[in-house]
Design an enzyme around this catalytic site. Structure first.
Site, short mmCIF file in Angstrom:
data_model
loop_
_atom_site.label_atom_id
_atom_site.label_comp_id
_atom_site.label_asym_id
_atom_site.label_seq_id
_atom_site.Cartn_x
_atom_site.Cartn_y
_atom_site.Cartn_z
N ASN A 149 0.72 -1.18 0.05
CA ASN A 149 0.01 -0.16 -0.20
C ASN A 149 0.91 1.22 -0.11
O ASN A 149 0.43 2.41 0.47
CB ASN A 149 -1.14 0.11 1.28
CG ASN A 149 -0.25 -0.24 2.45
OD1 ASN A 149 1.08 -0.09 2.72
ND2 ASN A 149 -1.13 -0.57 3.51
N ARG A 287 3.49 7.20 11.15
CA ARG A 287 2.94 6.74 12.39
C ARG A 287 2.88 7.88 13.51
O ARG A 287 3.80 8.77 13.60
CB ARG A 287 4.04 5.61 13.16
CG ARG A 287 3.90 4.29 12.56
CD ARG A 287 2.38 3.62 12.69
NE ARG A 287 2.52 2.26 11.93
CZ ARG A 287 1.88 2.07 10.80
NH1 ARG A 287 1.58 3.11 10.22
NH2 ARG A 287 1.96 0.91 10.29
N GLN A 316 -4.36 3.67 18.71
CA GLN A 316 -5.42 3.59 17.40
C GLN A 316 -6.22 2.44 18.06
O GLN A 316 -5.95 1.20 18.54
CB GLN A 316 -5.06 3.19 16.11
CG GLN A 316 -4.06 4.49 15.48
CD GLN A 316 -3.63 4.42 14.06
OE1 GLN A 316 -3.47 5.29 13.69
NE2 GLN A 316 -3.98 3.04 13.59
N HIS A 335 -6.98 6.28 10.38
CA HIS A 335 -6.08 5.60 9.88
C HIS A 335 -6.63 4.69 8.40
O HIS A 335 -6.98 3.67 8.67
CB HIS A 335 -5.24 4.67 10.57
CG HIS A 335 -3.90 4.03 10.24
ND1 HIS A 335 -2.95 3.39 11.01
CD2 HIS A 335 -3.49 4.11 8.98
CE1 HIS A 335 -2.07 3.03 10.25
NE2 HIS A 335 -2.08 3.53 8.92
P1 NDP Z 1 10.30 1.77 3.41
O1 NDP Z 1 10.95 0.90 4.16
O2 NDP Z 1 10.49 1.42 1.98
O3 NDP Z 1 10.94 3.27 3.54
C1 NDP Z 1 11.07 3.83 4.91
C2 NDP Z 1 12.08 4.67 4.73
O4 NDP Z 1 12.48 5.34 5.81
C3 NDP Z 1 13.66 3.83 4.33
O5 NDP Z 1 14.11 4.40 3.33
C4 NDP Z 1 14.12 4.05 5.68
O6 NDP Z 1 15.73 4.29 5.40
C5 NDP Z 1 13.80 5.50 6.05
N1 NDP Z 1 14.36 5.63 7.44
C6 NDP Z 1 14.34 4.88 8.51
N2 NDP Z 1 14.55 5.65 9.68
C7 NDP Z 1 14.66 6.66 9.25
C8 NDP Z 1 15.25 7.88 10.05
N3 NDP Z 1 15.30 7.97 11.19
N4 NDP Z 1 15.29 9.05 9.33
C9 NDP Z 1 14.87 9.21 7.84
N5 NDP Z 1 14.50 8.22 7.25
C10 NDP Z 1 14.49 7.11 7.88
O7 NDP Z 1 8.71 1.76 3.81
P2 NDP Z 1 7.47 2.57 3.11
O8 NDP Z 1 7.72 3.87 2.64
O9 NDP Z 1 6.63 1.61 2.55
O10 NDP Z 1 6.54 2.66 4.46
C11 NDP Z 1 7.08 3.75 5.31
C12 NDP Z 1 6.07 3.84 6.63
O11 NDP Z 1 4.94 4.21 6.62
C13 NDP Z 1 5.93 2.45 7.31
O12 NDP Z 1 6.98 1.97 8.14
C14 NDP Z 1 4.58 2.68 7.80
O13 NDP Z 1 4.81 3.14 9.12
C15 NDP Z 1 4.13 3.87 7.17
N6 NDP Z 1 2.75 3.24 6.33
C16 NDP Z 1 1.65 4.13 6.75
C17 NDP Z 1 0.27 3.60 6.14
C18 NDP Z 1 -0.94 4.21 6.33
O14 NDP Z 1 -1.87 3.65 5.90
N7 NDP Z 1 -0.86 5.34 6.80
C19 NDP Z 1 0.59 2.28 5.09
C20 NDP Z 1 1.85 1.89 4.65
C21 NDP Z 1 3.04 2.27 5.58
P3 NDP Z 1 16.67 2.94 5.14
O15 NDP Z 1 15.71 1.71 4.57
O16 NDP Z 1 17.36 3.58 3.88
O17 NDP Z 1 17.50 2.65 6.04
#
Ligand code: NDP
Length: 402
Positions: A149, A287, A316, A335
């Protein structure tokens, strides 16, 4: 094959009951994501893509598949507090499935009450509702449906940025209320064009947002633990910043797209928000716990933030007196961004794929694994840090449906 008790927590059906028909007859077929990863590939599905699968009666389309093999499926929305059906069923559950939209919090205390628990599946993305440290220590596998998603959320982020900047929601309300108050609508309405927009995190969602915003002719910024390839930065015209603190001060709009883990919990507190430009917009669909709720509410009241929108809260469901329900200039929803019917079709198929692998003793895709064999694994090893982000989740029991 041993028979399993599968405990699935889903959100309630619509207040008027499970819909007899859907608004549309079909949804587009998506075979691959932007990076080439295939969408879920279960051997079969027992639902029609586009149906409501994420509520109790939808059962993620799993009942026929599970019961045909003799497994027992319990589906409930009653998830919080010691008297909940979830806690009653936990002692015999081998597999727990829930969605981040209506998370079955798996704290260390609850994991201790579940001696049979071996697999925790997040039907969606974001397994922070499970105490990952406790799962590591108990050798419980945690898996989620990576990418299912991400684009659903990226679209929602773009919508929320435009809604805030252009003052859409109050303008809509004037119409509903029978008014024609153009000055009231225009007094807080701007163009996004030319603004500086920054993303905290440039993974699947963050990069999806940046790609979608590039045609709006804005300045694009990001920070991430791993830098994007130079050609991507160049193609989208991205400015990289080493951390959120060094990025937010140059932005007009900030969108948060990083997972919740100990490193990001409480990142947007009064101090960091205080370094943003006065009148910035903040959109958080990652989150709730990444932002300090009172600091956000105070910043919206003082004008430090011109608006805050998102769909994620903590806990939530959010208590009725959560400050984000009543603060000025917000565009909050429950959400929902990652549970469009399009997304549900993918994550229900992804859960089915994970269960098929689990029961057949085949490896679960690496990109779905968060914790396995007593350590962070797969995608979890890349994007999460070990630890616990479930603290305070018992507050969810304070929500009342009435
Ligand atoms: P990804 O893992 O593809 O992307 C998350 C990115 O955040 C990665 O590039 C990661 O870095 C980076 N990251 C981690 N820690 C940090 C930090 N301290 N500072 C900056 N960047 C950081 O996940 P998605 O993009 O698919 O999803 C992200 C989040 O969105 C999920 O974990 C979830 O909490 C939320 N989400 C919400 C939904 C909703 O319905 N509202 C649905 C789906 C997700 P790297 O991997 O490079 O270490």
């Amino acid at each position: 094959m041993a028979l399993a008790n599968v405990l699935c927590v889903l959100y309630d059906d619509p207040v008027d009951g499970y819909p007899p028909a859907n608004a549309r007859d079909e949804i587009p077929k998506i075979a691959r994501y932007h990076d080439g990863q295939t969408t879920p590939t279960p051997e079969a599905i027992d639902f029609k893509p586009g149906e409501l699968l994420g509520s109790v009666s939808g059962e993620l389309g799993l009942r026929r598949f599970l019961e045909a093999s003799g497994h027992r499926l319990t589906v409930t929305s009653d998830k919080d507090g010691p008297g909940s059906e979830f806690e009653q069923e936990l002692p015999t559950a081998e597999i727990v499935i829930s969605q981040p939209f209506w998370p079955a919090y798996l704290t260390a205390e609850r994991i201790a009450k579940a001696p049979e628990l071996k697999l925790v599946v997040t039907a969606g993305i974001g397994s922070d509702h499970t105490d990952l440290q406790a799962a590591i220590e108990r050798n419980i596998t945690v898996a989620e449906v990576t990418y299912c998603n991400s684009i659903s959320v990226a679209e929602h982020v773009v919508m929320m940025i435009l809604a805030l900047v252009r003052n859409y929601i109050p303008s809509y309300q004037w119409v509903v209320d029978g008014g024609w108050n153009i000055a009231d609508c225009a007094a807080r309405s701007y163009d996004l064009e030319g603004m500086q927009v920054g993303s905290v995190g440039a993974g699947r969602i963050g990069a999806g947002v940046l790609r979608r915003l590039a045609p709006f002719e804005v300045g694009l910024h990001y920070t991430d633990r791993h830098r994007l390839p130079a050609e991507v930065e160049q193609q989208l015209g991205l400015t990289y910043h080493p951390d959120a603190a060094s990025m937010v001060g140059v932005c007009d709009v900030v969108t948060i797209n990083a997972p919740l883990h100990p490193e990001t919990e409480g990142l947007f507190d009064a101090e960091l928000i205080g370094t943003m430009k006065r009148g910035s917009y903040l959109v958080n669909t990652a989150r709730g716990k990444i932002c300090d709720p009172n600091a956000v509410a105070q910043a919206c009241a003082s004008g430090q933030l011109a608006g805050y929108a998102g769909d994620v809260w903590f806990p939530q469901p959010a208590p009725k007196d959560h400050p984000w329900r009543t603060m000025p200039h917000h565009g909050m929803t429950p959400h929902v961004s990652g549970t469009s019917l399009s997304a549900q079709a993918r994550y229900a198929a992804g859960v089915r794929e994970i269960l098929e692998c689990w029961f057949a003793d085949r490896p679960i895709r690496d990109e779905y694994l968060i914790v396995d064999a007593g350590k962070l694994a797969g995608v979890g090893a890349h994007s999460y840090s070990a630890g616990n982000a479930t603290g305070g989740s018992d507050e969810a029991a304070r929500f009342s449906r009435s």
